[in-house]
Design a protein around this motif. Structure first.
Motif, PDB file in Angstrom:
ATOM      1  N   LEU A 287      82.597  -3.330  62.889  1.00  0.00           N
ATOM      2  CA  LEU A 287      83.471  -3.388  64.053  1.00  0.00           C
ATOM      3  C   LEU A 287      84.809  -2.782  63.660  1.00  0.00           C
ATOM      4  CD1 LEU A 287      82.718  -7.028  65.240  1.00  0.00           C
ATOM      5  CD2 LEU A 287      81.684  -4.913  66.050  1.00  0.00           C
TER       6      LEU A 287
ATOM      7  N   ASP B 204      80.016  -6.869  59.008  1.00  0.00           N
ATOM      8  CA  ASP B 204      79.231  -8.078  59.233  1.00  0.00           C
ATOM      9  C   ASP B 204      78.158  -8.199  58.154  1.00  0.00           C
ATOM     10  OD1 ASP B 204      78.189 -10.362  60.360  1.00  0.00           O
ATOM     11  OD2 ASP B 204      77.057  -9.295  61.898  1.00  0.00           O
TER      12      ASP B 204
ATOM     13  N   ASP C 111      85.780  -3.346  67.961  1.00  0.00           N
ATOM     14  CA  ASP C 111      86.069  -4.774  67.804  1.00  0.00           C
ATOM     15  C   ASP C 111      87.006  -5.188  68.939  1.00  0.00           C
ATOM     16  OD1 ASP C 111      86.727  -7.327  67.048  1.00  0.00           O
ATOM     17  OD2 ASP C 111      87.223  -6.814  64.974  1.00  0.00           O
TER      18      ASP C 111
ATOM     19  N   ASN D 226      81.688 -12.251  56.995  1.00  0.00           N
ATOM     20  CA  ASN D 226      82.044 -10.843  57.099  1.00  0.00           C
ATOM     21  C   ASN D 226      83.152 -10.484  56.115  1.00  0.00           C
ATOM     22  OD1 ASN D 226      84.421 -11.776  58.376  1.00  0.00           O
ATOM     23  ND2 ASN D 226      83.428 -11.684  60.356  1.00  0.00           N
TER      24      ASN D 226
ATOM     25  N   TYR E  73      75.491   1.279  64.559  1.00  0.00           N
ATOM     26  CA  TYR E  73      76.011   0.086  63.889  1.00  0.00           C
ATOM     27  C   TYR E  73      77.535   0.072  63.819  1.00  0.00           C
ATOM     28  CZ  TYR E  73      75.972   3.298  59.888  1.00  0.00           C
ATOM     29  OH  TYR E  73      76.161   4.375  59.064  1.00  0.00           O
TER      30      TYR E  73
ATOM     31  N   LYS F  42      80.827  -0.212  66.010  1.00  0.00           N
ATOM     32  CA  LYS F  42      81.212  -0.634  67.365  1.00  0.00           C
ATOM     33  C   LYS F  42      82.694  -0.996  67.414  1.00  0.00           C
ATOM     34  CE  LYS F  42      76.612  -2.490  68.015  1.00  0.00           C
ATOM     35  NZ  LYS F  42      75.797  -3.657  68.188  1.00  0.00           N
TER      36      LYS F  42
ATOM     37  N   GLU G 153      76.542  -4.245  60.557  1.00  0.00           N
ATOM     38  CA  GLU G 153      77.333  -3.867  61.727  1.00  0.00           C
ATOM     39  C   GLU G 153      78.796  -3.725  61.302  1.00  0.00           C
ATOM     40  OE1 GLU G 153      77.113  -5.293  66.165  1.00  0.00           O
ATOM     41  OE2 GLU G 153      78.252  -6.737  64.979  1.00  0.00           O
TER      42      GLU G 153
END
Length: 150
Positions: free
Chosen positions: A8, A21, A103, A73, A99, A101, A6
């Motif tokens: 962010l 992540d 933050d 992370n 995946y 996104k 993922e």
């Protein structure tokens, strides 16, 4: 199907923050190119290889790209070539991959950044009584026992 960690993202006028992540990552390699290419590769906790490339919305300064590694992370700070707010993270108009996104913990709107850019050292508490009291701006609350008559 290939798995991706993922990602962010958040931005400021001068940088983009990418938080990847990936728990207990090793052999981390990040490469930034001036035209906006961001390349990442690492080996995850289960010796699974992760690598991806992002074509960022604008141009960047490769020498201003920094990476901080943690246990859970990896935080990559990407320096924009010009101070400006990007409309989106990626150059493509297409919807980003699931995946990628926002933050919300790091997110700051353009007008909020301007308001927060004031140097906090210049901010001082001022009271209406011009500092005549010796309580250094403390709020006066009456002793409730005395008020009740106890």
């Amino acid at each position: 199907m290939r798995s991706h960690p993922e990602i962010l993202w958040a931005q400021r006028a001068d940088k983009v923050y990418l938080t990847i992540d990936l728990t207990h990552a090793k052999d981390i390699a990040v490469k930034c190119e001036p035209h906006g290419s961001f390349n990442f590769s690492a080996v995850g906790a289960n010796d699974e290889t992760f690598d991806f490339s992002l074509e960022l919305y604008g141009t960047i300064l490769p020498e201003g790209c920094k990476t901080q590694m943690g246990l859970r992370n990896i935080l990559c700070t990407v320096q924009k070539e010009e101070k400006s707010w990007w409309k989106r993270l990626l150059k493509s108009n297409e919807k980003p991959a699931p995946y990628i996104k926002v933050d919300w913990n790091r997110w700051c709107d353009e007008d909020e950044e301007l308001a927060n850019s004031v140097d906090n050292d210049d901010l001082k508490y001022t009271s209406d009584d011009e500092g005549s009291s010796g309580d250094d701006g403390m709020l006066y609350l009456p002793d409730l026992e005395k008020v009740r008559g106890n």
